[in-house]
Motif scaffolding. Sequence first.
Motif, PDB file in Angstrom:
ATOM      1  N   ASP A  44      13.090   6.297   4.608  1.00 19.05           N
ATOM      2  CA  ASP A  44      12.780   6.680   5.992  1.00 19.05           C
ATOM      3  C   ASP A  44      11.603   7.648   6.034  1.00 19.05           C
ATOM      4  OD1 ASP A  44      14.804   5.097   6.930  1.00 19.05           O
ATOM      5  OD2 ASP A  44      16.243   6.731   7.202  1.00 19.05           O
ATOM      6  N   ASP A  45      11.558   8.571   5.067  1.00 20.36           N
ATOM      7  CA  ASP A  45      10.449   9.528   5.004  1.00 20.36           C
ATOM      8  C   ASP A  45       9.129   8.813   4.733  1.00 20.36           C
ATOM      9  OD1 ASP A  45      12.096  11.665   5.508  1.00 20.36           O
ATOM     10  OD2 ASP A  45      12.382  12.182   3.392  1.00 20.36           O
ATOM     11  N   ILE A  46       9.172   7.834   3.825  1.00 19.36           N
ATOM     12  CA  ILE A  46       7.958   7.070   3.506  1.00 19.36           C
ATOM     13  C   ILE A  46       7.459   6.329   4.742  1.00 19.36           C
ATOM     14  CG2 ILE A  46       7.067   5.100   2.197  1.00 19.36           C
ATOM     15  CD1 ILE A  46       8.932   5.967  -0.092  1.00 19.36           C
ATOM     16  N   LEU A  47       8.376   5.669   5.444  1.00 23.52           N
ATOM     17  CA  LEU A  47       8.002   4.939   6.656  1.00 23.52           C
ATOM     18  C   LEU A  47       7.443   5.880   7.721  1.00 23.52           C
ATOM     19  CD1 LEU A  47      10.893   2.325   7.056  1.00 23.52           C
ATOM     20  CD2 LEU A  47       8.458   1.812   6.896  1.00 23.52           C
ATOM     21  N   LYS A  48       8.065   7.040   7.863  1.00 28.76           N
ATOM     22  CA  LYS A  48       7.619   8.010   8.864  1.00 28.76           C
ATOM     23  C   LYS A  48       6.196   8.482   8.558  1.00 28.76           C
ATOM     24  CE  LYS A  48      10.717  10.883  10.199  1.00 28.76           C
ATOM     25  NZ  LYS A  48      11.687  12.022  10.194  1.00 28.76           N
ATOM     26  N   ASN A  49       5.924   8.769   7.286  1.00 29.12           N
ATOM     27  CA  ASN A  49       4.584   9.217   6.891  1.00 29.12           C
ATOM     28  C   ASN A  49       3.542   8.121   7.104  1.00 29.12           C
ATOM     29  OD1 ASN A  49       5.489  11.753   6.128  1.00 29.12           O
ATOM     30  ND2 ASN A  49       5.829  11.158   3.994  1.00 29.12           N
ATOM     31  N   GLN A  50       3.924   6.885   6.757  1.00 29.47           N
ATOM     32  CA  GLN A  50       2.995   5.773   6.945  1.00 29.47           C
ATOM     33  C   GLN A  50       2.706   5.535   8.424  1.00 29.47           C
ATOM     34  OE1 GLN A  50       5.012   2.629   4.839  1.00 29.47           O
ATOM     35  NE2 GLN A  50       4.023   3.110   2.893  1.00 29.47           N
ATOM     36  N   GLN A  51       3.733   5.651   9.252  1.00 29.58           N
ATOM     37  CA  GLN A  51       3.544   5.475  10.693  1.00 29.58           C
ATOM     38  C   GLN A  51       2.649   6.570  11.271  1.00 29.58           C
ATOM     39  OE1 GLN A  51       7.660   5.423  11.787  1.00 29.58           O
ATOM     40  NE2 GLN A  51       7.867   3.202  11.576  1.00 29.58           N
ATOM     41  N   CYS A  57      -5.023   7.038  12.428  1.00 30.23           N
ATOM     42  CA  CYS A  57      -6.146   6.109  12.275  1.00 30.23           C
ATOM     43  C   CYS A  57      -6.538   5.515  13.630  1.00 30.23           C
ATOM     44  CB  CYS A  57      -5.778   5.004  11.289  1.00 30.23           C
ATOM     45  SG  CYS A  57      -7.097   3.807  10.990  1.00 30.23           S
ATOM     46  N   LEU A  58      -5.544   5.158  14.440  1.00 29.13           N
ATOM     47  CA  LEU A  58      -5.827   4.621  15.775  1.00 29.13           C
ATOM     48  C   LEU A  58      -6.547   5.654  16.640  1.00 29.13           C
ATOM     49  CD1 LEU A  58      -2.515   2.698  16.650  1.00 29.13           C
ATOM     50  CD2 LEU A  58      -4.665   1.762  15.788  1.00 29.13           C
ATOM     51  N   LYS A  59      -6.146   6.916  16.520  1.00 23.88           N
ATOM     52  CA  LYS A  59      -6.803   7.979  17.290  1.00 23.88           C
ATOM     53  C   LYS A  59      -8.265   8.129  16.873  1.00 23.88           C
ATOM     54  CE  LYS A  59      -2.695  10.796  18.239  1.00 23.88           C
ATOM     55  NZ  LYS A  59      -2.012  12.100  17.982  1.00 23.88           N
ATOM     56  N   LYS A  60      -8.514   8.004  15.573  1.00 16.52           N
ATOM     57  CA  LYS A  60      -9.893   8.104  15.083  1.00 16.52           C
ATOM     58  C   LYS A  60     -10.758   6.986  15.665  1.00 16.52           C
ATOM     59  CE  LYS A  60      -8.822  10.331  10.658  1.00 16.52           C
ATOM     60  NZ  LYS A  60      -8.807  10.156   9.173  1.00 16.52           N
ATOM     61  N   SER A  83     -16.151   0.110  10.924  1.00 20.05           N
ATOM     62  CA  SER A  83     -15.801  -0.831   9.858  1.00 20.05           C
ATOM     63  C   SER A  83     -14.849  -0.189   8.848  1.00 20.05           C
ATOM     64  CB  SER A  83     -17.073  -1.308   9.151  1.00 20.05           C
ATOM     65  OG  SER A  83     -16.747  -2.156   8.074  1.00 20.05           O
ATOM     66  N   LYS A  84     -15.133   1.060   8.472  1.00 19.59           N
ATOM     67  CA  LYS A  84     -14.271   1.760   7.517  1.00 19.59           C
ATOM     68  C   LYS A  84     -12.886   2.017   8.107  1.00 19.59           C
ATOM     69  CE  LYS A  84     -18.074   4.080   5.117  1.00 19.59           C
ATOM     70  NZ  LYS A  84     -18.724   5.383   4.806  1.00 19.59           N
ATOM     71  N   LEU A  85     -12.857   2.411   9.377  1.00 22.86           N
ATOM     72  CA  LEU A  85     -11.573   2.708  10.015  1.00 22.86           C
ATOM     73  C   LEU A  85     -10.736   1.447  10.221  1.00 22.86           C
ATOM     74  CD1 LEU A  85     -12.663   5.378  12.654  1.00 22.86           C
ATOM     75  CD2 LEU A  85     -11.162   5.734  10.674  1.00 22.86           C
ATOM     76  N   VAL A  86     -11.387   0.341  10.534  1.00 19.68           N
ATOM     77  CA  VAL A  86     -10.655  -0.920  10.703  1.00 19.68           C
ATOM     78  C   VAL A  86     -10.032  -1.351   9.376  1.00 19.68           C
ATOM     79  CG1 VAL A  86     -10.916  -3.393  11.146  1.00 19.68           C
ATOM     80  CG2 VAL A  86     -11.931  -1.737  12.710  1.00 19.68           C
ATOM     81  N   GLN A  87     -10.773  -1.174   8.282  1.00 21.08           N
ATOM     82  CA  GLN A  87     -10.226  -1.496   6.966  1.00 21.08           C
ATOM     83  C   GLN A  87      -9.029  -0.602   6.639  1.00 21.08           C
ATOM     84  OE1 GLN A  87     -11.041  -4.077   4.934  1.00 21.08           O
ATOM     85  NE2 GLN A  87     -12.341  -4.694   6.659  1.00 21.08           N
ATOM     86  N   GLU A  88      -9.143   0.674   6.993  1.00 15.90           N
ATOM     87  CA  GLU A  88      -8.030   1.600   6.776  1.00 15.90           C
ATOM     88  C   GLU A  88      -6.819   1.196   7.620  1.00 15.90           C
ATOM     89  OE1 GLU A  88      -6.940   6.358   7.346  1.00 15.90           O
ATOM     90  OE2 GLU A  88      -9.003   5.660   7.585  1.00 15.90           O
ATOM     91  N   LYS A  89      -7.082   0.786   8.847  1.00 20.32           N
ATOM     92  CA  LYS A  89      -6.008   0.352   9.742  1.00 20.32           C
ATOM     93  C   LYS A  89      -5.283  -0.868   9.173  1.00 20.32           C
ATOM     94  CE  LYS A  89      -5.339  -1.815  14.258  1.00 20.32           C
ATOM     95  NZ  LYS A  89      -6.030  -2.388  15.437  1.00 20.32           N
ATOM     96  N   ILE A  90      -6.032  -1.837   8.684  1.00 16.03           N
ATOM     97  CA  ILE A  90      -5.434  -3.047   8.107  1.00 16.03           C
ATOM     98  C   ILE A  90      -4.580  -2.695   6.893  1.00 16.03           C
ATOM     99  CG2 ILE A  90      -5.953  -5.207   6.906  1.00 16.03           C
ATOM    100  CD1 ILE A  90      -8.450  -5.438   8.707  1.00 16.03           C
ATOM    101  N   LYS A  91      -5.106  -1.808   6.055  1.00 18.86           N
ATOM    102  CA  LYS A  91      -4.367  -1.385   4.861  1.00 18.86           C
ATOM    103  C   LYS A  91      -3.051  -0.719   5.236  1.00 18.86           C
ATOM    104  CE  LYS A  91      -4.761   1.623   0.810  1.00 18.86           C
ATOM    105  NZ  LYS A  91      -5.633   2.597   0.087  1.00 18.86           N
ATOM    106  N   LEU A  92      -3.092   0.164   6.231  1.00 18.44           N
ATOM    107  CA  LEU A  92      -1.879   0.860   6.668  1.00 18.44           C
ATOM    108  C   LEU A  92      -0.884  -0.106   7.309  1.00 18.44           C
ATOM    109  CD1 LEU A  92      -3.520   4.090   8.112  1.00 18.44           C
ATOM    110  CD2 LEU A  92      -2.001   3.957   6.121  1.00 18.44           C
ATOM    111  N   GLN A  93      -1.387  -1.085   8.052  1.00 23.66           N
ATOM    112  CA  GLN A  93      -0.507  -2.098   8.642  1.00 23.66           C
ATOM    113  C   GLN A  93       0.243  -2.862   7.558  1.00 23.66           C
ATOM    114  OE1 GLN A  93      -3.429  -4.223  11.045  1.00 23.66           O
ATOM    115  NE2 GLN A  93      -2.416  -3.586  12.930  1.00 23.66           N
ATOM    116  N   GLU A  94      -0.480  -3.222   6.495  1.00 23.10           N
ATOM    117  CA  GLU A  94       0.145  -3.960   5.398  1.00 23.10           C
ATOM    118  C   GLU A  94       1.180  -3.105   4.674  1.00 23.10           C
ATOM    119  OE1 GLU A  94      -0.140  -7.185   4.610  1.00 23.10           O
ATOM    120  OE2 GLU A  94      -1.308  -7.326   6.451  1.00 23.10           O
ATOM    121  N   LEU A  95       0.869  -1.825   4.486  1.00 17.97           N
ATOM    122  CA  LEU A  95       1.826  -0.922   3.840  1.00 17.97           C
ATOM    123  C   LEU A  95       3.107  -0.797   4.660  1.00 17.97           C
ATOM    124  CD1 LEU A  95      -0.435   1.996   2.551  1.00 17.97           C
ATOM    125  CD2 LEU A  95       0.942   0.448   1.154  1.00 17.97           C
TER     126      LEU A  95
END
Length: 225
Positions: A44-51, A57-60, A83-95
Motif C-alpha cells: 500500500d505504501d509503494i502504491l501510495k508513493n507511486q500515485q 508529474c501531471l502538475k508539472k 517530451s521528458k514529462l510525457v515519458q515520465e508519465k508513461i513510466k509511472l503509469q506502467e509502474l
Amino acid sequence: MIEIKDLEQQIADILGDLRIPPEFDEWAMDWLKTENHKEADSRDDILKNQQQEYQECLKKIDNLIDMRAGNEITEQQFKDKKSKLVQEKIKLQELLKDTDKRVDDWLERAEEVLIFAKNAKLAFENGNLQRKREILNTLGSNLLLIDRKLRINLENCLLPMKKISLGSGNKKSGFEPLDLPCNKRKNTALGGARPVWLSAIREFRTAIKEHRGYWKFKIVRKWQV
C-alpha cells in the motif's frame, strides 16, 4: 524414432514427479495467504508513493502548459520539457499498473500452479490431444529427445514443487503436525513446517512474483479432474 505412447508415458512420469502431498497443498496456501497479509501494508505504501509521483508529474505538465501560454518559455523549450514529462508519465503509469496487477494476481497464480502440480498428470492422461499439448507447453520449454528420452526445462515455479514431491516420502522433508487441539492446529501449522518446505515455498513465491510474460497456468481453470 519413439512411439507416441512411450513419449506420453515419459510426460506423465515428469508430471507425476510434480504431484504434491495434500497436506503440503493446504499448508502452502495458508502460508502464502499469511505472507500476503504481512506484505499488504508495504505494498500500500509503494502504491501510495507511486500515485503521489504520478500526480506531481501531471502538475508539472499543467504548469508547463501555463508557462507556454504566458510566453514564459519558447515553443522549443516547451516541446523538449513536455517530451521528458510525457515519458515520465508513461513510466509511472506502467509502474502503477504493474504494481496493482501483481497485488491482485500473485495469490491466484500461486493457486493455479498448485492445482497444476496436483492434477496435471491425471488431466494429461485423461485429456484429448489439445489438452495434452497445452499441458506440455505449460510444463516447460526447450524440449529435446535424446536417445528417445525426453528432456525439458521446467518452469521455474514448478521446480520447488518437484523438490517437495520427490521428498514427500522422506520424513525429514515433510511436515509433522503438532499434537494440539484442532482449533489451534491451523495457526501452528504455519510455523511447524520442516526447513525443506519453508525453503521450497519461498522459492515458489519468488518465482511467481518474478514471472513476466504470458501466464500459461490459467489453463487449470478449464479442468474437471
